[in-house]
Design an enzyme around this catalytic site. Structure first.
Site, short mmCIF file in Angstrom:
data_model
loop_
_atom_site.label_atom_id
_atom_site.label_comp_id
_atom_site.label_asym_id
_atom_site.label_seq_id
_atom_site.Cartn_x
_atom_site.Cartn_y
_atom_site.Cartn_z
N HIS A 87 -32.16 11.34 13.83
CA HIS A 87 -32.70 10.46 14.87
C HIS A 87 -33.99 11.03 15.46
O HIS A 87 -35.00 10.36 15.57
CB HIS A 87 -31.66 10.26 15.98
CG HIS A 87 -32.19 9.50 17.15
ND1 HIS A 87 -32.71 10.12 18.26
CD2 HIS A 87 -32.36 8.18 17.34
CE1 HIS A 87 -33.13 9.20 19.10
NE2 HIS A 87 -32.93 8.01 18.57
N GLY A 90 -64.03 -6.43 32.43
CA GLY A 90 -63.34 -5.27 32.96
C GLY A 90 -61.90 -5.68 33.16
O GLY A 90 -61.52 -6.16 34.22
N ASP A 119 -59.48 -4.47 36.27
CA ASP A 119 -59.60 -5.23 37.52
C ASP A 119 -59.25 -6.69 37.31
O ASP A 119 -58.59 -7.29 38.15
CB ASP A 119 -61.03 -5.10 38.09
CG ASP A 119 -61.15 -3.95 39.06
OD1 ASP A 119 -60.25 -3.83 39.92
OD2 ASP A 119 -62.12 -3.17 38.96
N CYS A 135 -64.22 -3.64 28.31
CA CYS A 135 -64.20 -2.20 28.54
C CYS A 135 -63.00 -1.77 29.36
O CYS A 135 -62.95 -0.68 29.89
CB CYS A 135 -65.49 -1.73 29.19
SG CYS A 135 -65.72 -2.44 30.83
MG MG Z 1 -63.67 -2.74 37.71
#
Ligand code: MG
Ligand code: ADP
Ligand code: MG
Length: 879
Positions: free
Chosen positions: A458, A770, A773, A835
């Site tokens: 395992h 992005g 965010d 990114c």
């Molecule tokens: Mg940002």
């Protein structure tokens, strides 16, 4: 017509994987090409889904088809289920679409009860046969109790250990028929003791419960974790395979084994495997006895071995890939119980892909498509520093079960591994043997070391899957798990002691040995060249320092997609000036502070342009809220006050005024440039001056700055900042008397920016998603706090994945598609990248290819992963 829930092996083939699961489809395929497979049937993955829909119940229609399958099986095998004279015993085995080794459950020897046992023994007076019957019975009771009823294995193992101790023997194989009979009785008593009811004697009841248990195991915690790590949707379900038992534990002319047609660790083209005489399947994997290498089978079972070699060749020619096989020999006759494309290390995957192309089994595209990109980063993992290794003397040796080198502090439990690693320690998990419950602890460990178990144990299988270094089966270790210590080579090791292990050679070293990073060469280089040939998506890197950028370029990055300038401000010699800037009261004061920072920034950018040798560099302007930079220590505050000729009180007031209730949605991103345009001016000067200098030095490169404005939500915002940037940049360029092109673009990381992308694109040369965010803003929860509730979301199946690791294609992805469409409708030349963290996640990369991004940008070590994923996306699209 009623639904068809059950397929005999003779009715299926390998194309029916979604319906029959991998194991079932391959058992059917092996049947169809005439290999010796005990004939049974598969209950479909759809039946599993139905089972959950029916509230975890097998409905009558499905059960009726199962019993019809049993009837056909009886006919084909000349035995009868539940019959006393000639009983049919079966195995009930899980098998999902994608292989999930060891994650779900299997029950062997089903159909036994006291009566059947007695009748079998009465029908064959040989004492060896009696031993076999009780051996099978005690195995069945244990497996059924464990898998179906959740009575821990350990209770039975304790009884087994006690029995071995009483009889003064080391191995189960040395126990006699009467010992095993006693054990079977003890096991049944334990069952009753634990559950308060008799062990179920009726074979049909046993069968139904076992099938339910396998369906149920699809939802066990370790399977859920495994699926999350391997992008396997919960909705797929598992199939169940029911087939006649063949008995490797019948006598000395029987046995069981597992083998690979090529070495799963290195890829070398040679049969690799392990075999155990007088044993049943899971014995080899669980490491109850140390198995013998497969080559020994040649002497012990020459005919079966010869046939097995033929089977290996047939299977490779049929599947055009390395095969992982499970088989059993009963009375010298070979039976195939499973085959699949074998799991392999990244190194082996590359070797095998190259060899298969050479051997004419695969085209280049197929070779690229068969490598799991996730696996690659193991190759980018550290190796021991050659000089340091030379000086080190191994204190022990196990099997090199999963390559790479690791050093860290010894821990003895999965829990401790998690604890220690949370504190930032590197850990090596040392276990007698690992079990699937250890998986989360294995994940956070740098390396895994086990006392028991072979190459297919395992620990070995799971570690290879995770790309974690593993040394297994080091029998010289005397371990005391309860007291968290072990001895090896005469030395005692405790929790927290340093140790180093080499998952390639199996060597174990005392202390910590320096490790170094790996490079791309040989088969790795060859496969990456193929990937480059077939992919269209570019791969850039997120790098803030010239060192990171260099590393990424070595690994094949084609540019920088994100340079976070704020990381440059934290360095010792600049933070003071930066803090002065923050604590300025007037524009003049602020400009004076920025003037001090300018030369540093310019030098940093020059180094980046140098490192990138003319490849594009996207520089993002200051993004985080300013309070992240202010001093917290009294001494630092005093220093700052002195430098600015202000009182400590004033500085403290300014710092306090920077406090925000929700900093992620506060004064940050382009909002900083709107309030303090002088910051953007300084950054522009630094970028443009750096570019001019580097361009001058290297006239043959094209140095074209890409300036990226973060956190834009409104076109006028971008327009305003862009004007500041353009005015400053143009003035610099004119003053220098050179020609220099530059671009100004924006990050798309607020939903409103995506939704108004047609306006924003009129002012932007490029977009870069992005997605960290954007995910945060779209879901409305912060990535730093999501950890607190995500587990509850996994448990309740509201989420199957962490949206910060795997791009949410339905929601965030829809915003991305919208933004691209709107943006390109007004600005056809707009180029678009990503990114966020997702830029290095294979399934997210595939999505980015599909929606028409120009590039993904990811951390340096993910670059080869992203490149391969990009090539696979292009190849599968072309098919
Ligand atoms: Mg940002
Ligand atoms: P896993 O997916 O964990 O490998 P399997 O369903 O393949 O689980 O079963 C584990 C082991 O049980 C197999 O390796 C095989 O040796 C043994 N086994 C399964 N079915 C049978 C059978 N019908 N006869 C003999 N052994 C079996
Ligand atoms: Mg198996």
């Amino acid at each position: 017509m009623a639904n068809k829930w059950v397929y005999m092996f003779g009715e299926g083939d390998m194309t029916m994987r979604n319906l029959l699961g991998g194991k079932g489809a391959n058992l059917a395929e092996m049947t169809s090409i005439g290999l010796p497979v005990p004939q049974g049937f598969t209950i479909t993955t759809e039946a599993c889904t139905q089972y959950y829909e029916d509230g975890r119940k097998i409905n009558d229609e499905i059960m009726a088809q199962v019993m019809e399958g049993i009837r056909k099986m009886e006919e084909m095998n000349g035995k009868k289920f539940g019959n006393l004279r000639n009983p049919l015993l079966v195995s009930v085995r899980s098998g999902a679409r994608a292989s999930m080794p060891g994650m779900m459950d299997t029950i062997l020897n089903l159909g036994l009860n006291d009566e059947v046992v007695a009748a079998m023994i009465a029908g064959n007076p040989d004492s060896k046969f009696e031993r076999f019957v009780y051996d099978s019975y005690r195995r069945f009771i244990q497996m059924f109790s464990d898998v179906v009823m959740g009575v821990g294995k350990k209770y039975f193992e304790q009884l087994m250990d006690k029995m071995k101790e009483e009889k003064g023997v080391l191995y189960d194989i040395e126990l006699t028929a009467s010992d095993l009979k006693t054990l079977a009785e003890q096991f049944k008593a334990e069952y009753k003791n634990q559950l308060g009811e008799e062990f179920p004697a009726d074979p049909v009841t046993q069968l139904k419960s076992a099938i339910e248990a396998v369906f149920c195991s699809w939802d066990n915690p370790r399977a859920n974790v495994y699926r999350r790590d391997h992008d396997i949707p919960y909705s797929w379900g598992t199939a169940v395979n029911v087939m006649p038992m063949v008995f490797g534990n019948l006598n000395e002319k029987s046995g069981t084994g597992v083998a690979f047609t090529r070495d799963p660790a290195t890829g070398e083209k040679k049969l690799m495997g392990e075999f155990l005489k007088n044993a049943q399947g899971e014995d080899v994997v669980a490491g109850v006895r140390t198995p013998m290498p497969i080559i020994k089978m040649k002497q012990e079972f020459p005919e079966a071995y010869k046939e097995f070699l033929k089977v290996c060749e047939t299977l490779e020619n049929h599947y055009h890939d390395m095969q992982d096989m499970e088989f059993t020999v009963e009375n010298r006759k070979l039976y195939m119980l499973q085959c699949r494309n074998g799991k392999r290390t990244a190194q082996a995957a590359l070797q095998i892909a190259c060899d298969l192309v050479e051997e004419g089994h695969k085209t280049e595209e197929e070779a690229v498509a068969m490598i799991d990109p996730r696996n690659l980063d193991t190759l980018l993992h550290p190796q021991f520093d050659a000089a340091a290794l030379k000086a080190a003397i191994p204190i022990g040796k196990g099997l090199g079960a999963s390559p790479g080198a690791a050093c860290g502090k010894i821990v003895f439990t999965a829990e401790d591994a998690k604890e220690w690693s949370k504190r930032g320690e590197n850990v090596i998990l040392v276990r007698l043997e690992t079990s699937p419950e250890d998986i989360t602890g294995m994940k956070v460990s740098q390396g895994i070391l086990t006392v028991r178990g072979g190459m297919t144990s395992h620990a070995a299988v799971v570690a290879r899957g995770m790309g974690t270094c593993c040394v297994s089966g080091c029998g010289d270790i005397a371990i005391d798990e309860d007291n968290k210590r072990f001895t090896l080579a005469g030395k005692e090791f405790k929790e927290g002691d340093d140790i180093s292990i080499d998952g390639t050679t199996g060597n174990i070293y005392d202390g910590a040995i320096k490790t170094v990073d790996a490079t791309i060469a040989g088969t790795f280089g060859r496969v990456m060249a193929w990937a480059d040939k077939y992919r269209t998506l570019k791969v850039r890197t997120n790098a803030d320092t010239p060192q990171d950028a260099k590393k990424a370029c070595e690994l094949g990055a084609e540019g920088i997609g994100l340079c976070r300038t704020e990381h440059m401000f934290f360095e010792e010699d600049r933070i003071a000036a930066f803090r002065e800037m923050i604590c300025s009261d007037t524009v003049e004061e602020r400009e004076a502070a920025l003037e001090k920072i300018l030369p540093y920034q310019q030098r940093d950018f020059e180094a980046l342009y140098e490192a990138l040798e003319g490849n594009p560099v996207t520089i993002r302007f200051l993004d985080p809220p300013l309070h992240e930079f202010v001093p917290t220590e009294e001494a630092d505050i005093e220093k700052l006050a002195k430098a600015q000729g202000k009182s400590v009180e004033t500085i403290k007031t300014i710092i306090a005024s920077l406090h925000e209730f929700n900093p992620m949605m506060g004064h940050r991103g382009c909002r900083l440039a709107v309030t303090y345009p002088e910051i953007a001016k300084m950054q522009t000067r630094a970028v443009i001056r750096a570019a001019i200098n580097v361009q001058k030095k290297h006239p043959d490169w094209i140095v074209k700055p890409e300036i990226m404005i973060p956190l834009v939500c409104e076109v006028k915002e971008l327009k305003y900042v862009k004007k500041v940037v353009a005015k400053t940049a143009d003035a610099e360029i004119t003053a220098a008397g050179v020609k220099l092109g530059y671009e100004v673009g924006t990050m798309i990381e607020i939903p409103r920016a995506a939704l108004t992308a047609d306006e924003i694109a009129t002012e932007a040369d490029f977009f870069c998603f992005g997605t960290n965010d954007l995910t945060q803003m779209t879901f409305g929860f912060s990535r730093d706090d999501a950890g607190k509730f995500l587990n509850a979301y996994y448990d309740t199946k509201i989420f199957e994945n962490d949206p910060f690791a795997k791009l949410d294609q339905n929601g965030v992805g829809k915003l991305m598609e919208t933004a691209i469409k709107l943006g390109k409708s007004v600005n056809p030349k707009l180029h678009v990248g990503i990114c966020g963290e997702h830029g290095g996640d294979p399934s997210s990369v595939e999505f980015c290819h599909r929606i028409g991004l120009d590039y993904v940008s990811c951390s340096p070590f993910r670059v080869p992963v992203a490149k391969l994923a990009a090539a696979q996306a292009a190849i599968s699209e072309a098919r």
